[in-house]
Design an enzyme around this catalytic site. Structure first.
Site, PDB file in Angstrom:
ATOM      1  N   SER A  76      -9.693  24.580 -21.215  1.00 56.58           N
ATOM      2  CA  SER A  76      -8.816  23.374 -22.389  1.00 56.58           C
ATOM      3  C   SER A  76      -9.023  22.294 -21.943  1.00 56.58           C
ATOM      4  O   SER A  76      -8.670  21.381 -22.581  1.00 56.58           O
ATOM      5  CB  SER A  76      -7.294  24.145 -22.115  1.00 56.58           C
ATOM      6  N   ARG A  97      -4.883  27.601  -4.508  1.00 57.38           N
ATOM      7  CA  ARG A  97      -4.053  28.913  -5.085  1.00 57.38           C
ATOM      8  C   ARG A  97      -4.507  30.202  -4.218  1.00 57.38           C
ATOM      9  O   ARG A  97      -3.456  30.839  -4.068  1.00 57.38           O
ATOM     10  CB  ARG A  97      -4.240  28.951  -6.440  1.00 57.38           C
ATOM     11  N   LYS A 131     -12.711  28.469 -11.755  1.00 54.70           N
ATOM     12  CA  LYS A 131     -11.905  27.480 -11.156  1.00 54.70           C
ATOM     13  C   LYS A 131     -12.429  26.933  -9.579  1.00 54.70           C
ATOM     14  O   LYS A 131     -13.762  26.961  -9.569  1.00 54.70           O
ATOM     15  CB  LYS A 131     -10.653  28.232 -10.730  1.00 54.70           C
ATOM     16  N   ASP A 184      -2.241  29.299 -13.962  1.00 52.72           N
ATOM     17  CA  ASP A 184      -2.169  28.646 -12.464  1.00 52.72           C
ATOM     18  C   ASP A 184      -1.232  29.496 -11.567  1.00 52.72           C
ATOM     19  O   ASP A 184      -1.047  29.138 -10.424  1.00 52.72           O
ATOM     20  CB  ASP A 184      -2.060  27.259 -12.369  1.00 52.72           C
TER      21      ASP A 184
HETATM   22  O1  LIG Z   1      -5.385  20.217 -18.123  1.00 52.75           O
HETATM   23  C1  LIG Z   1      -4.821  20.521 -17.081  1.00 52.75           C
HETATM   24  O2  LIG Z   1      -4.226  19.822 -16.500  1.00 52.75           O
HETATM   25  C2  LIG Z   1      -5.154  21.907 -16.523  1.00 52.75           C
HETATM   26  C3  LIG Z   1      -5.660  23.127 -17.138  1.00 52.75           C
HETATM   27  C4  LIG Z   1      -5.993  24.101 -16.864  1.00 52.75           C
HETATM   28  O3  LIG Z   1      -7.306  24.577 -16.514  1.00 52.75           O
HETATM   29  P1  LIG Z   1      -8.333  25.378 -17.614  1.00 52.75           P
HETATM   30  O4  LIG Z   1      -7.821  24.778 -19.076  1.00 52.75           O
HETATM   31  O5  LIG Z   1      -9.718  25.386 -17.143  1.00 52.75           O
HETATM   32  O6  LIG Z   1      -7.746  26.843 -17.452  1.00 52.75           O
HETATM   33  C5  LIG Z   1      -5.410  24.607 -15.426  1.00 52.75           C
HETATM   34  O7  LIG Z   1      -5.820  25.687 -14.636  1.00 52.75           O
HETATM   35  C6  LIG Z   1      -5.733  23.258 -14.368  1.00 52.75           C
HETATM   36  O8  LIG Z   1      -4.890  23.679 -13.345  1.00 52.75           O
HETATM   37  C7  LIG Z   1      -4.835  21.933 -14.973  1.00 52.75           C
HETATM   38  C1  LIG Z   2      -7.844  24.835 -11.643  1.00 55.43           C
HETATM   39  C2  LIG Z   2      -6.824  23.929 -11.152  1.00 55.43           C
HETATM   40  O1  LIG Z   2      -7.016  22.636 -11.346  1.00 55.43           O
HETATM   41  P1  LIG Z   2      -8.422  21.761 -11.808  1.00 55.43           P
HETATM   42  O2  LIG Z   2      -9.130  22.563 -12.964  1.00 55.43           O
HETATM   43  O3  LIG Z   2      -7.902  20.620 -12.231  1.00 55.43           O
HETATM   44  O4  LIG Z   2      -9.254  21.557 -10.776  1.00 55.43           O
HETATM   45  C3  LIG Z   2      -5.591  24.248 -10.302  1.00 55.43           C
HETATM   46  O5  LIG Z   2      -4.772  23.511 -10.221  1.00 55.43           O
HETATM   47  O6  LIG Z   2      -5.285  25.539 -10.088  1.00 55.43           O
END
Ligand SMILES: O=C(O)C1=C[C@@H](OP(=O)(O)O)[C@@H](O)[C@H](O)C1
Ligand SMILES: C=C(OP(=O)(O)O)C(=O)O
Length: 432
Positions: free
Chosen positions: A165, A384, A336, A309
């Site tokens: 996203s 994580r 990730k 997360d």
């Molecule tokens: O927009 C953000 O701040 C985030 C979106 C998420 O990622 P994805 O959209 O790649 O799942 C999440 O996992 C990440 O820790 C932070």
């Molecule tokens: C996936 C994470 O962060 P980012 O995508 O911003 O690296 C997270 O905080 O678990």
């Protein structure tokens, strides 16, 4: 540094949840994009939030800080000409700033974590930026990435949402500042949709007007808008707190965690409902989650995309549940800090858990009797993974050593201090 986690049957105490990483990165960014001075109360302090702070400063924001707040005088729509930016290992920071770099003459995002962020794909954002005339040089969709901006005016943009996203959020931060109006259409699926709600909430607080369709797949954005300088208060962080709550759930415990808003837009607040469904005794009132664990948990099925997360912490709890749990719709965990399905499950298996993977599912056959432990865990640069394996180590039969556990600082530098304060047997040890 490594951490040694020694089995701990009981946890007790009260903690203030750390501040939200995702709100902090967003507030820092919208403050930098405003022309006046904004104040952020209780910003998170972690490697990821520091990365955003460092980069916006390099781009011309002026930042002052004391114990409780940061004041930021922004650069508006005109970032300073900076040659290089170092986002550390922070995916969201990189993606958001790749879009903002469209306003700058030319900047290279360096590759400081080749084995983590350096492996993550950014093609969907690169493609979307290309549609509005931004010139992006890249290494097969990965870092290092050089962006030459200046030419972007707005227009129609299609962006895929089935990997992250963050690409959509990045475009939502950029497009209000472009000269012309934009229309953004999300193609395929939109993963981590709930996080986009946080982006829209912060944009609205910053005075930006965006028309979003109800399903969050289409947007109309007027160009030539200005970010307002505002005061922001950062709420508590559910993703990090999920690990603490999971730790309390797998032990006999009496743990209170403050600053966790019941009506937060963070999808990871689902940790509370998930633990409830697992029959963990808990209450959630006035921002305080109170877990009185008895070590007994029931398996469940859960759509992990709703709380991306917090899934690893939930899986760690499910390792000790009665029955088989299934976390589905989690394919994007593979993109990730590490592959949070294959890499994570390999580490869980080493510790003695009975887990299976599918392309987009994690299946956990619970072991209420506990796991063997007595192993060394590879952290895979992933905060994580480190937190989840700590939860598992509390209920192992022999200690678990987590190698390179210092990477927990990406989001939660004081995680082990917090665990210790609750009575967990965790200690830092020099690598051998
Ligand atoms: O927009 C953000 O701040 C985030 C979106 C998420 O990622 P994805 O959209 O790649 O799942 C999440 O996992 C990440 O820790 C932070
Ligand atoms: C996936 C994470 O962060 P980012 O995508 O911003 O690296 C997270 O905080 O678990």
């Amino acid at each position: 540094m490594d951490v040694l986690v020694t089995p701990t049957p009981r946890l007790q105490g009260e903690l203030q949840a750390l501040s939200s990483k995702n709100y902090t990165t967003r507030y820092l960014l919208v403050a930098a994009l405003a022309e006046g001075t904004s104040t952020i109360y209780y910003p998170a302090h972690s490697e990821d939030s520091d990365a955003m702070r460092r980069c916006i400063r390099d781009m011309g924001a002026v930042i002052e800080e004391d114990d409780t707040k940061m004041t930021i005088t922004g650069f508006g729509s005109r970032p300073r000409d900076v040659k290089e930016l170092d986002v550390g290992n922070a995916g969201a920071v990189l993606r958001f700033l790749m879009a903002i770099a469209a306003l700058a003459p030319g900047v290279t995002f360096i590759n400081r974590y080749p084995d983590s962020l350096g492996k993550r794909p950014h093609d969907d954002l690169i493609d979307a930026l290309g549609q509005i005339g931004v010139d992006v040089r890249h290494n097969d969709g990965k870092l290092p990435i050089t962006i030459r901006g200046g030419a972007a005016k707005g227009g129609k943009i299609q962006v895929s949402g089935n990997v992250s996203s963050q690409f959509l959020s990045a475009l939502l931060f950029l497009t209000p500042l472009l000269q012309e109006d934009s229309e953004i259409e999300v193609l395929h699926d939109l993963k981590s949709k709930v996080v986009v709600g946080q982006t829209l909430e912060v944009l609205e607080q910053a005075g930006i007007v965006i028309e979003a369709s109800e399903d969050l797949m289409r947007y109309r954005v007027k160009g030539g808008q200005k970010y307002a300088a505002k005061e922001y208060v950062v709420q508590g962080d559910y993703p990090g707190s999920a690990a603490v709550l999971a730790a309390a759930a797998v032990t006999r415990s009496d743990v209170k965690l403050h600053r966790l808003m019941e009506n937060s837009k963070q999808g990871e607040r689902a940790i509370v409902d998930v633990l409830r469904l697992m029959e963990v005794p808990l209450t959630h009132d006035n921002g305080v989650v109170h877990v009185q664990g008895n070590g007994k948990l029931k398996a469940l099925e859960f759509d992990g995309d709703k709380a991306t997360d917090a899934v690893l912490a939930m899986v760690a709890a499910a390792v000790f549940a009665e029955g088989t749990s299934r976390f589905y719709d989690v394919e994007n965990l593979r993109y990730k800090e590490c592959d949070r399905i294959t890499d994570f499950l390999n580490e869980l298996r080493k510790a003695g858990a009975n887990v299976e993977e599918r392309r987009s599912e994690i299946i956990v056959h619970g072991r209420p009797e506990g796991v063997e432990g007595g192993v060394e865990i590879n952290a895979h640069y992933d905060h994580r993974v480190i937190m989840a394996l700590t939860v598992v180590g509390l209920r192992a039969k022999a200690p678990i050593r987590i190698r390179d556990a210092h990477h927990v600082a990406k989001s939660y530098p004081i995680f082990f201090d917090h665990m210790k304060a609750l009575g967990a047997n965790v200690e830092w040890v020099a690598p051998n």
